[in-house]
Design a protein around this motif. Sequence first.
Motif, PDB file in Angstrom:
ATOM      1  N   SER A  42       0.831  -1.212   0.000  1.00 28.21           N
ATOM      2  CA  SER A  42       0.000   0.000   0.000  1.00 28.21           C
ATOM      3  C   SER A  42       0.863   1.258   0.000  1.00 28.21           C
ATOM      4  N   PHE A  43       2.038   1.193   0.659  1.00 27.86           N
ATOM      5  CA  PHE A  43       2.907   2.364   0.682  1.00 27.86           C
ATOM      6  C   PHE A  43       3.430   2.679  -0.731  1.00 27.86           C
ATOM      7  N   VAL A  44       3.951   1.655  -1.396  1.00 32.04           N
ATOM      8  CA  VAL A  44       4.472   1.847  -2.764  1.00 32.04           C
ATOM      9  C   VAL A  44       3.334   2.305  -3.683  1.00 32.04           C
ATOM     10  N   GLY A  45       2.161   1.651  -3.522  1.00 37.56           N
ATOM     11  CA  GLY A  45       0.989   1.991  -4.334  1.00 37.56           C
ATOM     12  C   GLY A  45       0.616   3.460  -4.178  1.00 37.56           C
ATOM     13  N   GLN A  46       0.603   3.900  -2.919  1.00 37.77           N
ATOM     14  CA  GLN A  46       0.208   5.289  -2.640  1.00 37.77           C
ATOM     15  C   GLN A  46       1.175   6.276  -3.292  1.00 37.77           C
ATOM     16  N   GLN A  47       2.477   6.001  -3.086  1.00 35.75           N
ATOM     17  CA  GLN A  47       3.502   6.899  -3.631  1.00 35.75           C
ATOM     18  C   GLN A  47       3.398   6.980  -5.154  1.00 35.75           C
ATOM     19  N   SER A  48       3.226   5.832  -5.771  1.00 38.10           N
ATOM     20  CA  SER A  48       3.173   5.770  -7.222  1.00 38.10           C
ATOM     21  C   SER A  48       1.904   6.443  -7.740  1.00 38.10           C
ATOM     22  N   MET A  49       0.819   6.261  -6.979  1.00 39.04           N
ATOM     23  CA  MET A  49      -0.463   6.862  -7.373  1.00 39.04           C
ATOM     24  C   MET A  49      -0.368   8.396  -7.325  1.00 39.04           C
ATOM     25  N   VAL A  50       0.335   8.910  -6.337  1.00 35.05           N
ATOM     26  CA  VAL A  50       0.512  10.371  -6.225  1.00 35.05           C
ATOM     27  C   VAL A  50       1.174  10.886  -7.501  1.00 35.05           C
ATOM     28  N   GLN A  51       2.188  10.141  -7.961  1.00 30.81           N
ATOM     29  CA  GLN A  51       2.897  10.535  -9.190  1.00 30.81           C
ATOM     30  C   GLN A  51       1.951  10.547 -10.387  1.00 30.81           C
ATOM     31  N   GLN A  52       1.148   9.489 -10.454  1.00 29.99           N
ATOM     32  CA  GLN A  52       0.217   9.366 -11.577  1.00 29.99           C
ATOM     33  C   GLN A  52      -0.807  10.501 -11.560  1.00 29.99           C
ATOM     34  N   LYS A  53      -1.283  10.826 -10.368  1.00 24.66           N
ATOM     35  CA  LYS A  53      -2.266  11.909 -10.257  1.00 24.66           C
ATOM     36  C   LYS A  53      -1.649  13.228 -10.696  1.00 24.66           C
ATOM     37  N   GLU A  54      -0.388  13.399 -10.295  1.00 27.70           N
ATOM     38  CA  GLU A  54       0.336  14.619 -10.670  1.00 27.70           C
ATOM     39  C   GLU A  54       0.431  14.729 -12.195  1.00 27.70           C
ATOM     40  N   THR A  55       0.774  13.606 -12.853  1.00 27.96           N
ATOM     41  CA  THR A  55       0.889  13.607 -14.327  1.00 27.96           C
ATOM     42  C   THR A  55      -0.440  14.022 -14.950  1.00 27.96           C
ATOM     43  N   SER A  56      -1.550  13.403 -14.458  1.00 30.99           N
ATOM     44  CA  SER A  56      -2.878  13.720 -15.009  1.00 30.99           C
ATOM     45  C   SER A  56      -3.221  15.185 -14.758  1.00 30.99           C
ATOM     46  N   ASN A  57      -2.992  15.632 -13.521  1.00 33.41           N
ATOM     47  CA  ASN A  57      -3.334  17.015 -13.165  1.00 33.41           C
ATOM     48  C   ASN A  57      -2.521  18.012 -13.976  1.00 33.41           C
ATOM     49  N   GLU A  58      -1.249  17.677 -14.178  1.00 35.74           N
ATOM     50  CA  GLU A  58      -0.370  18.555 -14.962  1.00 35.74           C
ATOM     51  C   GLU A  58      -0.928  18.713 -16.373  1.00 35.74           C
ATOM     52  N   GLY A 178     -16.179  24.809 -22.475  1.00 39.00           N
ATOM     53  CA  GLY A 178     -15.992  23.430 -22.948  1.00 39.00           C
ATOM     54  C   GLY A 178     -15.527  22.524 -21.806  1.00 39.00           C
ATOM     55  N   TYR A 179     -15.124  21.317 -22.210  1.00 36.45           N
ATOM     56  CA  TYR A 179     -14.719  20.332 -21.184  1.00 36.45           C
ATOM     57  C   TYR A 179     -13.448  19.617 -21.603  1.00 36.45           C
ATOM     58  N   ILE A 180     -12.634  19.308 -20.586  1.00 33.58           N
ATOM     59  CA  ILE A 180     -11.424  18.517 -20.867  1.00 33.58           C
ATOM     60  C   ILE A 180     -11.594  17.177 -20.156  1.00 33.58           C
ATOM     61  N   VAL A 181     -11.319  16.090 -20.871  1.00 32.07           N
ATOM     62  CA  VAL A 181     -11.338  14.769 -20.232  1.00 32.07           C
ATOM     63  C   VAL A 181      -9.975  14.119 -20.500  1.00 32.07           C
ATOM     64  N   VAL A 182      -9.283  13.769 -19.402  1.00 35.26           N
ATOM     65  CA  VAL A 182      -7.965  13.126 -19.554  1.00 35.26           C
ATOM     66  C   VAL A 182      -8.010  11.753 -18.888  1.00 35.26           C
ATOM     67  N   ALA A 183      -7.676  10.731 -19.673  1.00 30.74           N
ATOM     68  CA  ALA A 183      -7.612   9.371 -19.089  1.00 30.74           C
ATOM     69  C   ALA A 183      -6.149   8.955 -19.001  1.00 30.74           C
ATOM     70  N   ASN A 184      -5.768   8.457 -17.800  1.00 31.20           N
ATOM     71  CA  ASN A 184      -4.380   8.014 -17.605  1.00 31.20           C
ATOM     72  C   ASN A 184      -4.383   6.493 -17.430  1.00 31.20           C
ATOM     73  N   LYS A 185      -3.762   5.792 -18.355  1.00 34.98           N
ATOM     74  CA  LYS A 185      -3.784   4.315 -18.314  1.00 34.98           C
ATOM     75  C   LYS A 185      -2.877   3.770 -17.208  1.00 34.98           C
ATOM     76  N   MET A 186      -1.975   4.572 -16.748  1.00 35.15           N
ATOM     77  CA  MET A 186      -1.045   4.246 -15.657  1.00 35.15           C
ATOM     78  C   MET A 186      -0.332   2.905 -15.905  1.00 35.15           C
ATOM     79  N   THR A 187       0.281   2.761 -17.059  1.00 39.13           N
ATOM     80  CA  THR A 187       0.952   1.495 -17.406  1.00 39.13           C
ATOM     81  C   THR A 187       2.040   1.166 -16.393  1.00 39.13           C
ATOM     82  N   TYR A 188       2.823   2.191 -16.023  1.00 41.58           N
ATOM     83  CA  TYR A 188       3.926   1.962 -15.092  1.00 41.58           C
ATOM     84  C   TYR A 188       3.387   1.508 -13.733  1.00 41.58           C
ATOM     85  N   TYR A 189       2.338   2.246 -13.288  1.00 41.08           N
ATOM     86  CA  TYR A 189       1.756   1.928 -11.972  1.00 41.08           C
ATOM     87  C   TYR A 189       1.207   0.505 -11.949  1.00 41.08           C
TER      88      TYR A 189
END
Length: 524
Positions: A42-58, A178-189
Amino acid sequence: MKRSKKRSQKETKHSSLIIRWVSIVALTIMVSFIVFSVIIYSFVGQQSMVQQKETSNEMVSKLNSSLNRIPNQLEIANVVPALTPSTREVLKGNPPIGSDERKSSAFNDDLLSSLTNPDLSVVVYNLRQEDVFDNGGKILPFKKIKSDYEMTRVNKNHKQELITYQKVRAAHSGKVTGYIVVANKMTYYNGLMKDLLKWMVRISLIAIVFFTLVAYIIVRDIVKPVKEMSRVAMEVNDDPNSTVRIRDFHRHDELQELAVSFNQMLDRMQRYIDQQKEFVGDVSHELRTPVAVIEGHLNMLKRWGKDDPEILEESIDASLQEAKRMQHLIQEMLDLTRAEQINVQYPNAVTKVSDVLKRVVGDMSLVHKDFVIRLDMDDLPIATEVQIYQGHLEQLLVILIDNGIKYSTDRKEINVSAGLSQDDVHIIVQDFGEGISEKEQSKIFNRFYRVDKARTREKGGNGLGLSIAQKLVTSYHGKISVESVEGQGSQFIMQFPALSKAQSKKLHKREQAEKAKKDKKETN
Ligand code: ADP
C-alpha cells in the motif's frame, strides 16, 4: 496389547505437540509476512499513485491554461491553434517554428510532448458535447460533472485507470466554454503493482516453507528429549523397579538439567523403595522373635503353667520382658523414621553445647551410679553453639553413653569430652569396654546390625541406636565416626559446624518469628 495402544495414543499426543508448535510458528511467520507485504504494497501503491495523479493534473492544468484564454465556446477552429504553437504561428501568417526557435523558451511547448504521452488520452469537448480535439488516444465518453474538477479511478480487467474531468472557463468572463477529459492508463503503476504482488507472494511462500522447515527442525530437537523423558517416566510407572534412566542428551541447556534432575529423582525414589522394602523385612524379622517368645510362654502356661506357680511366675516375667523389648523396639523405629525428617521440623534450632553436655552427663551419672562418667570441656569455649535441636543432641549423647555402658567390661568409666577446632565442634564419647573389630566398625551404623546378636539382645539392644545417631548427625550436616580397638574400648566422635555469632543471631531471630507465627495460628 492394551498397553501398546495406550502408549501409541500418548505418543500421538506428543507428535501433535510438534504439529501444534510448527503450525504456530508457520502461522506467525505467514501473518507477519502478510502484514509486512500489505504495508509495503500500500505504501508503494500510494507513492506511485501520487505521481500518476500529478501527471494527469499537470496535463489537465496545461490544457486548461491554454484553453481558458479562448473567450468563446470551444470549437475545432479555436482549440487546435491554441494547443499547437506551430499551427498558431502558421495561422498568424508566420513561417512554422524552426528547430532552433523551438529550443528557445518561448516556443518550448511541453504541452506537445505531454500530448504524445502514450499513457494519456486527451479529449476536449465543446458545450454541445462534440469532440473538438483529441490526441488520437482512446475517445472517452462525455460525462457531466457538477463541480469544475473531478478525478475518478476505474478498474478495468484488473488494471486501474485514472480519469480526470475539468470544465473550461473563459478567463475574462468565467463562463464555461468546454470540457477537458484526460484518461491516464497508468501502465507503469499497473505493471509495478502487479510485479510487486507477484514477488511478494513468491517471497512469502518461500519464507513460509523455509521457516516452517527450520521451525520443524528446532521443535523436533526440543520435543525429542521431552519424548525420551516421557518414555522413561511411563516405563518406570509401569514397573517401579525398572532401572531405566534418561540417557545423556549431550546438550548444555535446561532440558539436560531437567533430565539429570529427573534421573536423580528416580534414583532417590528407587532408594526409598529399596529402603522401605528392607525396613519392612527387618522389622518383621525383629518382631518375630519377641512374639515367638511370648507365644511359647503362653502355650506353656496353657498346658501346665496355670497350676505351677513357678512356671507361671517365670512365664509372666519373660513375656513382660519381651513386651517391653517390643515397646522399646517400636519407639526406636519411630525415632529412626523421625530422624529422617529433622530439617523440616527444626530448621532454625540453635543449641549451646556445654549446657546439654552438663545436663546429659549429670543425668546419666545419676542413673548409672556404678559408672564414673567424666566431662572434659577445657577446649570448648563456653558459649559455643551449633545448629541442632537440643532434644536431638541429648538423644545422641544418650545413645553413645548408653552404648559405652552396655558394652563395658571391668573398667566402668566413660569419658565425654568436647572441643572447638577450625570452626568445628567435636564431641567424643569414650569407653573402655569390649571394643569393635575393624571389620565390624563399618557395619555398626547399619540398621538392625549387631556385632553379637545373642549377647546384644541380652543387653536389650536392637541394633538401631547408632543408625538413628548417624541419621540425626548427617541431617544436621555433621559427621559421626568410630575409633576402636577390640578388647580395649571405643570412642565415638561427632563433629558439627560451629555457628558464628551472626549466624546464631540470625537463626534465633528466625526461630522466634517462626514461634510467633505458630502461636498466632494456634490462637486463631
Ligand atoms: P544396639 O541398640 O544394639 O546397641 P547400636 O546401633 O547402638 O544398637 O549398636 C550396634 C552394634 O554396635 C551393637 O550391637 C554393638 O555390637 C556395637 N556397639 C555399639 N556401640 C558399642 C560400644 N561402645 N562398644 C562396643 N560395641 C559397640
